[in-house]
Design a protein around this motif. Structure first.
Motif, PDB file in Angstrom:
ATOM      1  N   ILE A   1       0.869  -1.181   0.000  1.00 32.21           N
ATOM      2  CA  ILE A   1       0.000   0.000   0.000  1.00 32.21           C
ATOM      3  C   ILE A   1       0.904   1.229   0.000  1.00 32.21           C
ATOM      4  O   ILE A   1       1.787   1.358   0.852  1.00 32.21           O
ATOM      5  N   ASP A   2       0.703   2.125  -0.944  1.00 35.59           N
ATOM      6  CA  ASP A   2       1.571   3.298  -1.069  1.00 35.59           C
ATOM      7  C   ASP A   2       1.113   4.475  -0.222  1.00 35.59           C
ATOM      8  O   ASP A   2       1.916   5.323   0.158  1.00 35.59           O
ATOM      9  N   ALA A   3      -0.181   4.553   0.081  1.00 37.63           N
ATOM     10  CA  ALA A   3      -0.690   5.640   0.918  1.00 37.63           C
ATOM     11  C   ALA A   3      -2.065   5.256   1.460  1.00 37.63           C
ATOM     12  O   ALA A   3      -2.811   4.504   0.826  1.00 37.63           O
ATOM     13  N   ILE A   4      -2.370   5.778   2.646  1.00 44.30           N
ATOM     14  CA  ILE A   4      -3.682   5.576   3.259  1.00 44.30           C
ATOM     15  C   ILE A   4      -4.332   6.940   3.456  1.00 44.30           C
ATOM     16  O   ILE A   4      -3.701   7.867   3.965  1.00 44.30           O
ATOM     17  N   LEU A   5      -5.577   7.063   3.028  1.00 44.59           N
ATOM     18  CA  LEU A   5      -6.364   8.279   3.235  1.00 44.59           C
ATOM     19  C   LEU A   5      -7.435   7.988   4.283  1.00 44.59           C
ATOM     20  O   LEU A   5      -8.149   6.982   4.177  1.00 44.59           O
ATOM     21  N   VAL A   6      -7.553   8.854   5.285  1.00 46.77           N
ATOM     22  CA  VAL A   6      -8.533   8.663   6.357  1.00 46.77           C
ATOM     23  C   VAL A   6      -9.148  10.013   6.729  1.00 46.77           C
ATOM     24  O   VAL A   6      -8.424  11.000   6.853  1.00 46.77           O
ATOM     25  N   PRO A   7     -10.468  10.084   6.902  1.00 50.31           N
ATOM     26  CA  PRO A   7     -11.075  11.338   7.357  1.00 50.31           C
ATOM     27  C   PRO A   7     -10.411  11.842   8.637  1.00 50.31           C
ATOM     28  O   PRO A   7     -10.131  11.068   9.553  1.00 50.31           O
ATOM     29  N   GLN A   8     -10.149  13.133   8.663  1.00 50.39           N
ATOM     30  CA  GLN A   8      -9.453  13.756   9.796  1.00 50.39           C
ATOM     31  C   GLN A   8     -10.233  13.586  11.093  1.00 50.39           C
ATOM     32  O   GLN A   8     -11.437  13.365  11.088  1.00 50.39           O
ATOM     33  N   GLY A   9      -9.519  13.676  12.207  1.00 56.79           N
ATOM     34  CA  GLY A   9     -10.169  13.551  13.508  1.00 56.79           C
ATOM     35  C   GLY A   9     -10.017  12.163  14.091  1.00 56.79           C
ATOM     36  O   GLY A   9      -8.956  11.538  13.996  1.00 56.79           O
ATOM     37  N   ALA A  10     -11.092  11.656  14.694  1.00 59.14           N
ATOM     38  CA  ALA A  10     -11.044  10.389  15.422  1.00 59.14           C
ATOM     39  C   ALA A  10     -10.683   9.206  14.528  1.00 59.14           C
ATOM     40  O   ALA A  10      -9.952   8.299  14.957  1.00 59.14           O
ATOM     41  N   GLU A  11     -11.183   9.196  13.286  1.00 56.44           N
ATOM     42  CA  GLU A  11     -10.878   8.090  12.381  1.00 56.44           C
ATOM     43  C   GLU A  11      -9.387   8.054  12.043  1.00 56.44           C
ATOM     44  O   GLU A  11      -8.748   6.996  12.050  1.00 56.44           O
ATOM     45  N   TYR A  12      -8.831   9.212  11.761  1.00 54.25           N
ATOM     46  CA  TYR A  12      -7.399   9.325  11.456  1.00 54.25           C
ATOM     47  C   TYR A  12      -6.564   8.849  12.648  1.00 54.25           C
ATOM     48  O   TYR A  12      -5.608   8.072  12.487  1.00 54.25           O
ATOM     49  N   LYS A  13      -6.912   9.291  13.851  1.00 53.46           N
ATOM     50  CA  LYS A  13      -6.167   8.904  15.053  1.00 53.46           C
ATOM     51  C   LYS A  13      -6.262   7.400  15.289  1.00 53.46           C
ATOM     52  O   LYS A  13      -5.289   6.770  15.722  1.00 53.46           O
ATOM     53  N   SER A  14      -7.423   6.820  15.010  1.00 49.11           N
ATOM     54  CA  SER A  14      -7.613   5.388  15.198  1.00 49.11           C
ATOM     55  C   SER A  14      -6.712   4.589  14.264  1.00 49.11           C
ATOM     56  O   SER A  14      -6.064   3.614  14.681  1.00 49.11           O
ATOM     57  N   VAL A  15      -6.652   4.988  13.005  1.00 51.62           N
ATOM     58  CA  VAL A  15      -5.797   4.294  12.039  1.00 51.62           C
ATOM     59  C   VAL A  15      -4.321   4.478  12.411  1.00 51.62           C
ATOM     60  O   VAL A  15      -3.520   3.544  12.296  1.00 51.62           O
ATOM     61  N   CYS A  16      -3.958   5.650  12.864  1.00 44.30           N
ATOM     62  CA  CYS A  16      -2.574   5.900  13.293  1.00 44.30           C
ATOM     63  C   CYS A  16      -2.191   4.984  14.454  1.00 44.30           C
ATOM     64  O   CYS A  16      -1.076   4.441  14.486  1.00 44.30           O
ATOM     65  N   ARG A  17      -3.099   4.805  15.413  1.00 41.14           N
ATOM     66  CA  ARG A  17      -2.825   3.909  16.534  1.00 41.14           C
ATOM     67  C   ARG A  17      -2.642   2.474  16.053  1.00 41.14           C
ATOM     68  O   ARG A  17      -1.752   1.750  16.511  1.00 41.14           O
ATOM     69  N   GLY A  18      -3.501   2.054  15.128  1.00 44.50           N
ATOM     70  CA  GLY A  18      -3.380   0.700  14.584  1.00 44.50           C
ATOM     71  C   GLY A  18      -2.076   0.505  13.847  1.00 44.50           C
ATOM     72  O   GLY A  18      -1.425  -0.537  13.953  1.00 44.50           O
ATOM     73  N   LEU A  19      -1.667   1.526  13.107  1.00 50.14           N
ATOM     74  CA  LEU A  19      -0.435   1.437  12.329  1.00 50.14           C
ATOM     75  C   LEU A  19       0.801   1.446  13.220  1.00 50.14           C
ATOM     76  O   LEU A  19       1.837   0.874  12.872  1.00 50.14           O
ATOM     77  N   SER A  20       0.694   2.091  14.390  1.00 48.88           N
ATOM     78  CA  SER A  20       1.843   2.177  15.301  1.00 48.88           C
ATOM     79  C   SER A  20       2.255   0.805  15.832  1.00 48.88           C
ATOM     80  O   SER A  20       3.389   0.627  16.294  1.00 48.88           O
ATOM     81  N   ARG A  21       1.366  -0.165  15.760  1.00 53.64           N
ATOM     82  CA  ARG A  21       1.664  -1.512  16.240  1.00 53.64           C
ATOM     83  C   ARG A  21       2.268  -2.409  15.153  1.00 53.64           C
ATOM     84  O   ARG A  21       2.579  -3.569  15.403  1.00 53.64           O
ATOM     85  N   VAL A  22       2.392  -1.881  13.965  1.00 57.50           N
ATOM     86  CA  VAL A  22       2.923  -2.652  12.845  1.00 57.50           C
ATOM     87  C   VAL A  22       4.432  -2.501  12.790  1.00 57.50           C
ATOM     88  O   VAL A  22       4.964  -1.384  12.857  1.00 57.50           O
ATOM     89  N   ASN A  23       5.129  -3.616  12.657  1.00 61.58           N
ATOM     90  CA  ASN A  23       6.585  -3.586  12.532  1.00 61.58           C
ATOM     91  C   ASN A  23       6.990  -3.392  11.072  1.00 61.58           C
ATOM     92  O   ASN A  23       6.263  -3.747  10.161  1.00 61.58           O
ATOM     93  N   GLY A  24       8.170  -2.831  10.878  1.00 63.59           N
ATOM     94  CA  GLY A  24       8.672  -2.655   9.523  1.00 63.59           C
ATOM     95  C   GLY A  24       8.175  -1.384   8.863  1.00 63.59           C
ATOM     96  O   GLY A  24       7.670  -0.471   9.522  1.00 63.59           O
ATOM     97  N   SER A  25       8.300  -1.332   7.548  1.00 65.67           N
ATOM     98  CA  SER A  25       7.915  -0.131   6.798  1.00 65.67           C
ATOM     99  C   SER A  25       6.406   0.047   6.803  1.00 65.67           C
ATOM    100  O   SER A  25       5.646  -0.926   6.801  1.00 65.67           O
ATOM    101  N   LYS A  26       5.972   1.298   6.830  1.00 66.93           N
ATOM    102  CA  LYS A  26       4.552   1.619   6.883  1.00 66.93           C
ATOM    103  C   LYS A  26       4.235   2.683   5.839  1.00 66.93           C
ATOM    104  O   LYS A  26       5.033   3.591   5.614  1.00 66.93           O
ATOM    105  N   PRO A  27       3.065   2.598   5.228  1.00 66.77           N
ATOM    106  CA  PRO A  27       2.681   3.632   4.254  1.00 66.77           C
ATOM    107  C   PRO A  27       2.350   4.942   4.954  1.00 66.77           C
ATOM    108  O   PRO A  27       1.915   4.941   6.105  1.00 66.77           O
ATOM    109  N   PRO A  28       2.552   6.070   4.290  1.00 67.90           N
ATOM    110  CA  PRO A  28       2.154   7.354   4.876  1.00 67.90           C
ATOM    111  C   PRO A  28       0.634   7.455   4.976  1.00 67.90           C
ATOM    112  O   PRO A  28      -0.090   6.904   4.148  1.00 67.90           O
ATOM    113  N   ILE A  29       0.169   8.149   6.017  1.00 62.49           N
ATOM    114  CA  ILE A  29      -1.271   8.360   6.218  1.00 62.49           C
ATOM    115  C   ILE A  29      -1.588   9.837   6.036  1.00 62.49           C
ATOM    116  O   ILE A  29      -0.896  10.694   6.592  1.00 62.49           O
TER     117      ILE A  29
END
Length: 230
Positions: free
Chosen positions: A3-31
């Motif tokens: 995945i080259d990029a993730i788009l998420v509505p700003q606010g709570a949804e964006y923060k939720s995806v960021c938290r989920g991504l923080s638990r992923v090891n290795g390279s991560k796509p920009p949000i």
């Protein structure tokens, strides 16, 4: 999962995806936090393209994530949906926009939780009436509703991007939501005072909205982690 990029509505949804991504090891796509609504996201994505994001890729893969509403009793709060396609709910008869099939199949197959394949409907306002949601589901032959999907597909497909949409249902088709359309500004941001007033006017519906959103956000966070760990 490429995945080259993730788009998420700003606010709570964006923060939720960021938290989920923080638990992923290795390279991560920009949000990228996107505005809410059809016109704001079209403007945002046009500027995004002008800035040259991802154009060093042959066919950039962009995943749109967030919450959505159910238009049918078949799907309820907490269900994960992956879009096959999306239609626009307006008087103007615009053709259905398709998600990238290969990208979509990869996401569906890689999710540990069961994800439902659906047709989405995009509207330019929040649909808060349960009866209207059910009617729109019948009229447009769609299972879920959002405020960004069609516009994102329309802009990015034309630019040669491969787009997939993954969302989590945060409100069902059986209960009304509070009318908080006045809280959505012209630039696609949420204004806190009109939002609070709208919630206070309909406390029971507001409580249901909050509970559904919190549940949907937890599933969204977990789904992000599971998907990107693949």
């Amino acid at each position: 999962m490429n995945i080259d990029a993730i788009l998420v509505p700003q606010g709570a949804e964006y923060k939720s995806v960021c938290r989920g991504l923080s638990r992923v090891n290795g390279s991560k796509p920009p949000i990228f936090p996107i505005p809410v609504g059809v016109k704001p996201i079209i403007k945002y994505l046009e500027e995004w393209q002008k800035a040259g994001y991802l154009f060093n890729h042959q066919q950039p893969r962009v995943l749109l994530m967030g919450l959505c509403g159910s238009l049918t009793s078949r799907y309820s709060v907490g269900d994960i949906v992956v879009y096959r396609s999306c239609v626009y709910g307006s008087d103007e008869k615009l053709p259905e926009k398709m998600c990238d099939r290969t990208f979509t199949d990869e996401i569906s197959n890689n999710l540990k939780e069961k994800a439902f394949l659906v047709r989405g409907l995009t509207t330019d306002r929040l649909i808060y009436s349960a009866s209207e949601k059910r009617n729109l589901g019948v009229i447009y032959d769609a299972e879920v509703v959002d405020m960004e999907g069609f516009a994102a597909l329309n802009v990015l497909n034309k630019a040669g991007f491969a787009v997939a949409i993954l969302r989590v249902i945060s409100d069902d088709s059986q209960h009304d939501l509070p009318d908080i359309n006045s809280a959505i500004s012209a630039d696609g941001s949420l204004q806190s005072l009109p939002l609070a007033i709208g919630m206070l006017r309909q406390p029971i519906a507001a409580t249901r909205l909050i509970k559904g959103s919190l549940r949907g956000l937890k599933v969204l966070e977990k789904t992000t982690t599971n998907l990107l760990q693949m």
